[in-house]
Motif scaffolding. Structure first.
Motif, short mmCIF file in Angstrom:
data_model
loop_
_atom_site.label_atom_id
_atom_site.label_comp_id
_atom_site.label_asym_id
_atom_site.label_seq_id
_atom_site.Cartn_x
_atom_site.Cartn_y
_atom_site.Cartn_z
N THR A 184 0.82 -1.20 0.00
CA THR A 184 0.00 0.00 0.00
C THR A 184 0.86 1.26 0.00
O THR A 184 0.63 2.20 -0.77
CB THR A 184 -0.92 0.00 1.23
N ALA A 185 1.89 1.28 0.84
CA ALA A 185 2.75 2.46 0.96
C ALA A 185 3.52 2.75 -0.32
O ALA A 185 3.81 3.91 -0.63
CB ALA A 185 3.71 2.28 2.13
N HIS A 186 3.82 1.71 -1.11
CA HIS A 186 4.66 1.90 -2.30
C HIS A 186 3.87 1.72 -3.60
O HIS A 186 4.47 1.58 -4.67
CB HIS A 186 5.86 0.97 -2.25
N GLY A 187 2.56 1.70 -3.52
CA GLY A 187 1.72 1.68 -4.71
C GLY A 187 1.85 0.42 -5.55
O GLY A 187 1.79 0.48 -6.78
N ARG A 188 2.00 -0.74 -4.91
CA ARG A 188 2.23 -1.98 -5.66
C ARG A 188 1.11 -3.01 -5.48
O ARG A 188 1.31 -4.19 -5.76
CB ARG A 188 3.56 -2.60 -5.24
N LEU A 189 -0.05 -2.59 -5.06
CA LEU A 189 -1.14 -3.54 -4.86
C LEU A 189 -1.54 -4.25 -6.15
O LEU A 189 -2.02 -5.39 -6.13
CB LEU A 189 -2.36 -2.82 -4.27
N ALA A 190 -1.36 -3.60 -7.30
CA ALA A 190 -1.77 -4.20 -8.57
C ALA A 190 -0.73 -5.14 -9.16
O ALA A 190 -1.01 -5.85 -10.13
CB ALA A 190 -2.09 -3.10 -9.58
N SER A 191 0.47 -5.16 -8.61
CA SER A 191 1.55 -5.98 -9.17
C SER A 191 1.31 -7.46 -8.93
O SER A 191 0.75 -7.84 -7.90
CB SER A 191 2.89 -5.58 -8.55
N PRO A 192 1.75 -8.34 -9.84
CA PRO A 192 1.71 -9.79 -9.58
C PRO A 192 2.63 -10.10 -8.40
O PRO A 192 3.79 -9.71 -8.39
CB PRO A 192 2.24 -10.41 -10.88
N LYS A 193 2.12 -10.83 -7.42
CA LYS A 193 2.83 -11.03 -6.16
C LYS A 193 3.19 -12.50 -5.96
O LYS A 193 2.38 -13.40 -6.19
CB LYS A 193 1.96 -10.53 -4.99
N PHE A 194 4.42 -12.73 -5.48
CA PHE A 194 4.94 -14.07 -5.23
C PHE A 194 5.70 -14.09 -3.92
O PHE A 194 6.20 -13.05 -3.47
CB PHE A 194 5.88 -14.51 -6.36
N LEU A 195 5.79 -15.26 -3.31
CA LEU A 195 6.55 -15.45 -2.08
C LEU A 195 7.72 -16.38 -2.34
O LEU A 195 7.57 -17.39 -3.04
CB LEU A 195 5.67 -16.03 -0.97
N VAL A 196 8.88 -16.03 -1.79
CA VAL A 196 10.07 -16.87 -1.88
C VAL A 196 10.51 -17.19 -0.46
O VAL A 196 10.70 -16.26 0.35
CB VAL A 196 11.21 -16.16 -2.64
#
Length: 498
Positions: free
Chosen positions: A194-206
Motif C-alpha cells: 500500500t505504501a509503495h503503490g504496488r497492490l496491482a503488481s503480480p505477487k509471489f513469495l520466496v
C-alpha cells in the motif's frame, strides 16, 4: 512452511492485536515522531543504483526502511520490521512481478537468500573455503533476479535489524509462533504494498527452509485476512512436514534421507546418479523398515544395502538397525580423517573438535562458518550502499534463542505440517503454482522427502503447477555458481509462464 494452528485464545489475541483490518496504520516510515525514532529504526533511505549484469546495465531503486506494527486497540508500538527492496526503473509496475523473500530458522534473517543468491550484490565466497574470518566483500551478482522481478527482503521480528518494541511477554510469544508470525508478516506485506503503490503488481513469495513452511502459512494469512492474493510460491529446501524430517517413529524419514546419503558417498553431480538409491528407498527399504526392528532377515537385507549406498561400515549400519540419521552419517562418514560433514551440505567438511571421543558435539562446518561474514556484509551493504544509518545496531543473522522459543501450535514441532495448507491453496486458486528447489547433499531437508510429499498431491488440473528441481549443492544450493545460475533461470522461466 492448513492444519497447523495455535491455541484458540492465542489466535484470538493475535487477530485482535495486529493481523486483521482493525490494526492501526503505522506512521509512514519518513514521518516517525522523535520518540519513535529513538527506539525504532531510522527513517527509510531511498537510493538509485546501476549494476551491469551479463552485459546489461540495470537501473533500480533501493529502499531500506521498516514497517511498524501496532496494537489495534491502544496503537502502542509492537515491532519494527526491517525491509530492503530493489525495484527496477523504467518498467510497468502493474505487470512487473514483485517477490517477497524470507529465510527460515525460525530465527534466520533474509541475508542468506539476499547476499547468497537474489540481490544485485552478493557476498564473495567459495563454498569450500568460507570461514568465520572470510572478508565481507560485496560483488555485483551476475545471477541476481532483479532483471526480471522486483525484490523485497523482509526480516521477521528479532532477526536482522528488526526489533520487538513491546515489553509484553505475550507479544513476543505471538511473534515467535507459527501462526502469529504468518499473521504479522501478512500485515507487513499489505502495508508495504500500500505504501509503495504496488497492490496491482503480480505477487509471489520466496522462502527457504522454515521460510517454506512460513510461505504456505503466509499465503493463506494474506488471502484470508489482508485481501492479498499471491500467484505462486518459490521454495528453496523447504520444511513442509516435520514428521518427515525429525528423528522419530516415521520410517519414511529414514527412507527420505537415503538418496542424499548416496549422493554424498558417490559425489554425485546430479539426481540421475542416484536413481537406484531412490528406487530402493521408495521400495524394498520401506517394505523392510515396516517389518520392524525384530525381523532379522529384513535387518540383514537393509544393512547390506544401506552400507552399499552410504559407504558406511556394515557393522555400524547394523548396530543402528539400518536406520541412519543425518548426524550419525555426518560424523561416521569422515571419522577416519578426524572430520565431520555439514548436515546442510555434506560435501563440505570441517575438523571434529573431539575426534577420539565416542561422542562429539560440533559447530556445523558450513552454517556456522557463514554467519560472521554474512552479518558483516549485510551491515556494510546497509550502511555503505543503501545509506541507511543503523548506527551501532547488530545484524542478527541467525538466532537460536528464537528457534528455541518458537511455538508450532497444538500439534508441536514433531507433527507440524503445511502440506494440507498447500493443498488448499492450489485447489482454491487454479492460477496458483509452486516451484521447489532442493540440493542433492542436503541432510536437513532432504529433497526426496519433498518429492514423496508432492507426489501425494492431486494434479489440480495440471501436474506442472507443483514442480521439483534438484540441483548440485546442499541446503543452500545457490552457494555453487552453476546451481545459482540454474535457480535464476528456473525462476525467470517460472515467472514468465504465468
Amino acid at each position: 512452511m492448513n492444519s497447523l494452528h495455535t491455541a484458540l485464545a492465542a489466535l484470538i489475541l493475535s487477530m485482535s492485536a495486529f493481523a486483521h483490518p482493525g490494526v492501526a496504520e503505522e506512521t509512514p516510515p519518513n514521518r516517525k515522531g522523535p520518540d519513535e525514532q529513538a527506539r525504532g529504526l531510522p527513517v527509510e533511505s531511498v537510493t538509485n543504483h546501476v549494476v551491469t549484469l551479463q552485459g546489461e546495465k540495470i537501473s533500480f531503486t533501493a529502499r531500506a526502511g521498516s514497517v511498524r506494527l501496532r496494537d489495534a486497540q491502544t496503537e502502542a508500538p509492537q515491532a519494527e520490521v526491517a525491509c530492503i527492496s530493489y525495484e527496477r526503473a523504467g518498467v510497468d509496475q502493474t505487470t512487473r512481478p514483485i517477490l517477497f523473500v524470507f529465510n527460515g530458522g525460525p530465527g534466520a534473517a533474509s541475508a542468506w537468500l539476499a547476499l547468497g543468491a537474489l540481490s544485485p550484490w552478493r557476498l564473495r565466497f567459495s563454498p569450500e573455503t568460507v570461514s568465520p574470518s572470510t572478508p565481507p566483500a560485496l560483488v555485483e551478482n551476475a545471477e541476481s533476479w532483479i532483471p526480471f522481478a522486483d525484490l523485497v527482503f523482509i526480516d521477521p521480528p528479532g532477526t536482522g535489524f528488526s526489533k520487538i518494541l513491546s515489553d509484553s511477554d505475550e507479544v513476543k510469544k505471538r511473534f515467535y509462533s507459527a501462526q502469529g508470525d504468518a499473521d504479522a508478516l501478512a500485515v507487513v506485506i499489505r502495508k508495504w504494498l500500500t505504501a509503495h503503490g504496488r497492490l496491482a503488481s503480480p505477487k509471489f513469495l520466496v522462502g527457504e527452509s522454515y521460510g517454506g513452511f512460513r510461505g504456505v502459512k503466509l499465503a493463506n494469512s494474506l488471502r484470508e485476512h489482508e485481501n492479498i492474493g499471491v500467484e505462486g510460491l518459490f521454495l528453496v529446501s523447504p520444511a513442509l512436514d516435520f514428521s518427515w524430517l525429525l528423528a522419530g517413529g516415521n520410517p519414511l524419514a529414514r527412507a527420505a534421507l537415503l538418496p542424499s546419503f548416496a549422493a554424498v558417498a558417490r559425489h554425485a553431480k546430479d539426481r540421475a546418479d542416484v536413481t537406484d538409491a531412490e528406487a530402493y528407498a521408495a521400495g524394498e527399504y520401506v517394505t523392510d523398515l515396516l517389518k520392524g526392528a525384530r525381523d532379522a532377515p529384513a535387518l540383514a537385507r537393509m544393512s547390506a544395502a544401506v552400507a552399499r549406498f552410504t559407504g558406511l561400515d556394515r557393522e555400524f549400519v547394523s548396530r543402528l538397525g539400518a536406520r541412519i540419521d543425518a548426524r550419525s552419517f555426518s560424523r561416521e562418514r569422515a571419522r577416519d580423517a578426524g572430520r565431520v560433514l555439514s548436515v546442510y551440505d555434506a560435501e563440505i567438511s570441517g575438523y571434529d573438535p573431539q575426534p577420539f571421543a565416542p561422542d562429539s558435539d560440533w559447530a556445523d562446518p558450513l552454517l556456522e562458518s557463514w554467519r560472521a561474514p554474512l552479518g558483516a556484509a549485510m551491515t556494510r551493504l546497509t550502511i555503505e550502499k543503501l545509506g541507511w544509518p543503523i548506527g551501532e545496531a547488530r545484524y542478527s543473522v541467525l538466532s537460536s534463542q528464537i528457534s528455541h522459543q518458537w511455538r508450532y501450535g497444538d500439534e508441536g514441532r514433531a507433527n507440524a505440517e503445511v502440506i494440507s495448507g498447500l493443498r488448499e491453496a492450489l485447489a482454491l486458486d487454479p492460477k496458483a503454482k509452486l516451484l521447489v528447489v532442493h540440493g542433492l547433499y542436503d541432510l536437513t531437508t532432504p529433497y526426496f522427502a519433498t518429492k514423496l510429499m508432492l507426489d501425494q498431491l492431486p494434479d489440480f488440473g495440471d501436474a506442472s503447477r507443483a514442480r521439483l528441481i534438484v540441483l548440485k549443492g546442499g541446503h543452500m544450493p545457490y552457494l555453487y555458481e552453476e546451481s545459482r545460475k540454474a535457480m535464476r533461470d528456473a525462476a525467470k522461466a517460472w515467472l514468465e509462464t504465468r
